[in-house]
Write a protein that holds these residues in place. Structure first.
Motif, short mmCIF file in Angstrom:
data_model
loop_
_atom_site.label_atom_id
_atom_site.label_comp_id
_atom_site.label_asym_id
_atom_site.label_seq_id
_atom_site.Cartn_x
_atom_site.Cartn_y
_atom_site.Cartn_z
N GLU A 48 0.64 46.87 -30.12
CA GLU A 48 0.71 47.81 -29.01
C GLU A 48 -0.70 48.30 -28.69
O GLU A 48 -1.44 48.68 -29.59
CB GLU A 48 1.59 49.01 -29.39
CG GLU A 48 3.07 48.68 -29.44
CD GLU A 48 3.63 48.32 -28.08
OE1 GLU A 48 3.26 48.97 -27.07
OE2 GLU A 48 4.42 47.37 -28.02
N PRO A 49 -1.08 48.30 -27.42
CA PRO A 49 -2.42 48.80 -27.08
C PRO A 49 -2.48 50.31 -27.33
O PRO A 49 -1.50 51.01 -27.16
CB PRO A 49 -2.55 48.49 -25.60
CG PRO A 49 -1.17 48.29 -25.10
CD PRO A 49 -0.34 47.84 -26.27
N LYS A 50 -3.65 50.75 -27.74
CA LYS A 50 -3.83 52.18 -27.98
C LYS A 50 -3.81 52.91 -26.65
O LYS A 50 -4.40 52.47 -25.68
CB LYS A 50 -5.16 52.44 -28.69
CG LYS A 50 -5.16 52.00 -30.11
CD LYS A 50 -6.43 52.40 -30.81
CE LYS A 50 -6.40 51.98 -32.26
NZ LYS A 50 -7.61 52.33 -32.97
N SER A 51 -3.13 54.03 -26.64
CA SER A 51 -3.02 54.82 -25.42
C SER A 51 -4.35 55.51 -25.14
O SER A 51 -4.99 56.04 -26.05
CB SER A 51 -1.92 55.86 -25.59
OG SER A 51 -1.89 56.71 -24.46
N ARG A 52 -4.74 55.49 -23.89
CA ARG A 52 -5.96 56.20 -23.51
C ARG A 52 -5.65 57.63 -23.11
O ARG A 52 -6.54 58.39 -22.79
CB ARG A 52 -6.65 55.47 -22.36
CG ARG A 52 -7.20 54.14 -22.79
CD ARG A 52 -7.97 53.51 -21.69
NE ARG A 52 -8.47 52.23 -22.14
CZ ARG A 52 -9.34 51.52 -21.50
NH1 ARG A 52 -9.83 51.94 -20.37
NH2 ARG A 52 -9.76 50.37 -21.98
N ASP A 88 -4.64 61.23 -24.04
CA ASP A 88 -4.69 62.09 -25.22
C ASP A 88 -3.40 62.92 -25.26
O ASP A 88 -3.14 63.72 -24.37
CB ASP A 88 -5.91 63.00 -25.15
CG ASP A 88 -6.25 63.64 -26.48
OD1 ASP A 88 -5.40 63.62 -27.39
OD2 ASP A 88 -7.37 64.15 -26.62
#
Length: 152
Positions: free
Chosen positions: A54-58, A60
């Motif tokens: 899963e791509p890291k969420s940008r 916050d």
């Protein structure tokens, strides 16, 4: 010796090389089957094969409630709260403060959680760089009034 020369490519092939398997009437060799495997048995696949991480969420996800206060004089009318994140830059907070004053202030000095001349933070810093990782914080500010029609 004659047998050795026959194996080295002295055939009647027009190019002078060895005959292909098909020209000699042989079937081409198939790849070898893995030892111990049966035709019907499927190869075990990894549970991760074909899956991507899963791509890291940008975005916050952490929340900060910043209470913005004028350092001096204490005036509850100029106090307000802002919901933001630890990655929020001080410049964003400065812009919101200027907006609240209708654009009539400039040269803001901003401190986080304590107002002291030695702890004024730069506009390029984030709340996280100022030690705020979540929860609540207090943003103190001071400014120089801008000369305008109301002050003349």
């Amino acid at each position: 010796l004659a047998q050795a020369s026959r194996g080295k490519g002295s055939s009647s092939h027009p190019a002078g090389g060895a005959q292909s398997q098909q020209e000699r009437g042989c079937q081409p060799k198939m790849g070898k089957k893995p030892a111990g495997k049966k035709d019907g048995a499927k190869q075990e696949r990894s549970q991760w094969e074909g899956k991507h991480p899963e791509p890291k969420s940008r975005v916050d996800e952490r929340k900060v409630v910043a209470t913005v206060k004028l350092a001096a004089p204490v005036c509850s009318l100029l106090e307000f709260k802002l919901e933001c994140t630890p990655s929020t830059k001080i410049s964003f907070l400065v812009d919101r403060i200027i907006d609240r004053h209708g654009g009539s202030i400039s040269d803001l000095s901003v401190c986080v959680n304590r107002f002291h001349p030695e702890e004024i933070v730069g506009r390029d810093k984030t709340l996280e760089q100022c030690g705020v990782f979540g929860g609540e914080c207090i943003i103190y500010y001071d400014f120089v009034p801008r000369a305008g029609a109301l002050l003349q």
